[in-house]
Scaffold this motif. Structure first.
Motif, mmCIF file in Angstrom:
data_model
loop_
_atom_site.group_PDB
_atom_site.id
_atom_site.type_symbol
_atom_site.label_atom_id
_atom_site.label_comp_id
_atom_site.label_asym_id
_atom_site.label_seq_id
_atom_site.Cartn_x
_atom_site.Cartn_y
_atom_site.Cartn_z
ATOM 1 N N VAL A 21 32.200 37.155 35.985
ATOM 2 C CA VAL A 21 32.772 38.021 34.943
ATOM 3 C C VAL A 21 33.437 37.177 33.857
ATOM 4 C CG1 VAL A 21 34.604 39.711 34.494
ATOM 5 C CG2 VAL A 21 33.060 40.037 36.422
ATOM 6 N N ASN A 25 32.299 36.555 29.807
ATOM 7 C CA ASN A 25 33.220 36.803 28.701
ATOM 8 C C ASN A 25 33.547 35.519 27.929
ATOM 9 O OD1 ASN A 25 34.491 39.748 28.561
ATOM 10 N ND2 ASN A 25 33.926 39.321 30.679
ATOM 11 N N SER A 108 39.491 46.297 39.498
ATOM 12 C CA SER A 108 38.347 46.680 38.664
ATOM 13 C C SER A 108 38.204 45.672 37.533
ATOM 14 C CB SER A 108 38.554 48.081 38.090
ATOM 15 O OG SER A 108 38.657 49.020 39.135
ATOM 16 N N ILE A 109 36.996 45.541 37.028
ATOM 17 C CA ILE A 109 36.697 44.533 36.003
ATOM 18 C C ILE A 109 37.525 44.739 34.736
ATOM 19 C CG2 ILE A 109 34.851 43.596 34.550
ATOM 20 C CD1 ILE A 109 33.768 43.181 37.285
ATOM 21 N N SER A 110 37.636 45.972 34.277
ATOM 22 C CA SER A 110 38.326 46.228 33.008
ATOM 23 C C SER A 110 39.805 45.805 33.048
ATOM 24 C CB SER A 110 38.164 47.699 32.627
ATOM 25 O OG SER A 110 38.735 47.944 31.384
ATOM 26 N N PRO A 111 40.603 46.233 34.039
ATOM 27 C CA PRO A 111 41.994 45.773 34.091
ATOM 28 C C PRO A 111 42.094 44.266 34.339
ATOM 29 C CG PRO A 111 41.633 47.562 35.689
ATOM 30 C CD PRO A 111 40.325 47.269 35.034
ATOM 31 N N MET A 113 39.970 41.888 33.236
ATOM 32 C CA MET A 113 39.732 41.198 31.961
ATOM 33 C C MET A 113 40.860 41.447 30.969
ATOM 34 S SD MET A 113 37.323 39.151 32.277
ATOM 35 C CE MET A 113 37.625 38.576 30.615
ATOM 36 N N ALA A 114 41.444 42.638 30.996
ATOM 37 C CA ALA A 114 42.584 42.927 30.105
ATOM 38 C C ALA A 114 43.757 42.002 30.443
ATOM 39 C CB ALA A 114 42.995 44.392 30.227
ATOM 40 N N LYS A 117 42.868 38.344 29.306
ATOM 41 C CA LYS A 117 42.964 38.191 27.849
ATOM 42 C C LYS A 117 44.417 38.212 27.376
ATOM 43 C CE LYS A 117 38.344 39.773 26.888
ATOM 44 N NZ LYS A 117 37.447 40.768 26.343
#
Length: 122
Positions: A21, A25, A108-111, A113-114, A117
């Motif tokens: 992942v 990115n 989960s991937i979204s939290p 990566m958030a 970042k």
């Protein structure tokens, strides 16, 4: 130049998922399966961020966080703890050890990566 992320995770599937992942990115990753090798790997890799599992064989992620923060060459790299420890007081104990970020598994991937970042200022 891509930002560098050290991934300290003993679970093969989680380590591969995190690295895949992160690479997708645009980040450069260095996977480490054995916590006892993490400090030397970090010195060689010079990460911009460390993803740290807490439940590792042979050495606790909490002890590793402390070791990173006491090492002059590593102390500035922020640490994101990603752990199954999600009980009352666990996040506080992990942050007290020196981790700047905390996510509980399953993640989960979204939290994920958030959080990455945000910690890298991206």
């Amino acid at each position: 130049m891509p930002k560098r992320i050290l991934v300290v995770e003993d679970n093969d599937l989680n380590r591969k998922l995190f690295c895949d992942v992160l690479k997708a990115n645009g980040y450069e990753t260095e996977p480490v399966a054995d916590g006892e090798l993490a400090v030397n790997a970090a010195r060689a890799f010079a990460p911009d961020l460390v993803i740290m599992d807490i439940q590792l064989p042979n050495i606790s992620g909490l002890d590793l966080i402390s070791a990173f923060k006491q090492d002059q060459s590593l102390a500035d790299a922020p640490i994101l703890a990603v752990t199954a420890y999600a009980g009352k007081g666990d996040e506080e104990r992990i942050r007290d050890a020196g981790a700047e970020g905390y996510l509980s598994k399953p993640v989960s991937i979204s939290p994920f990566m958030a959080a990455v970042k945000k910690m890298l200022g991206d």
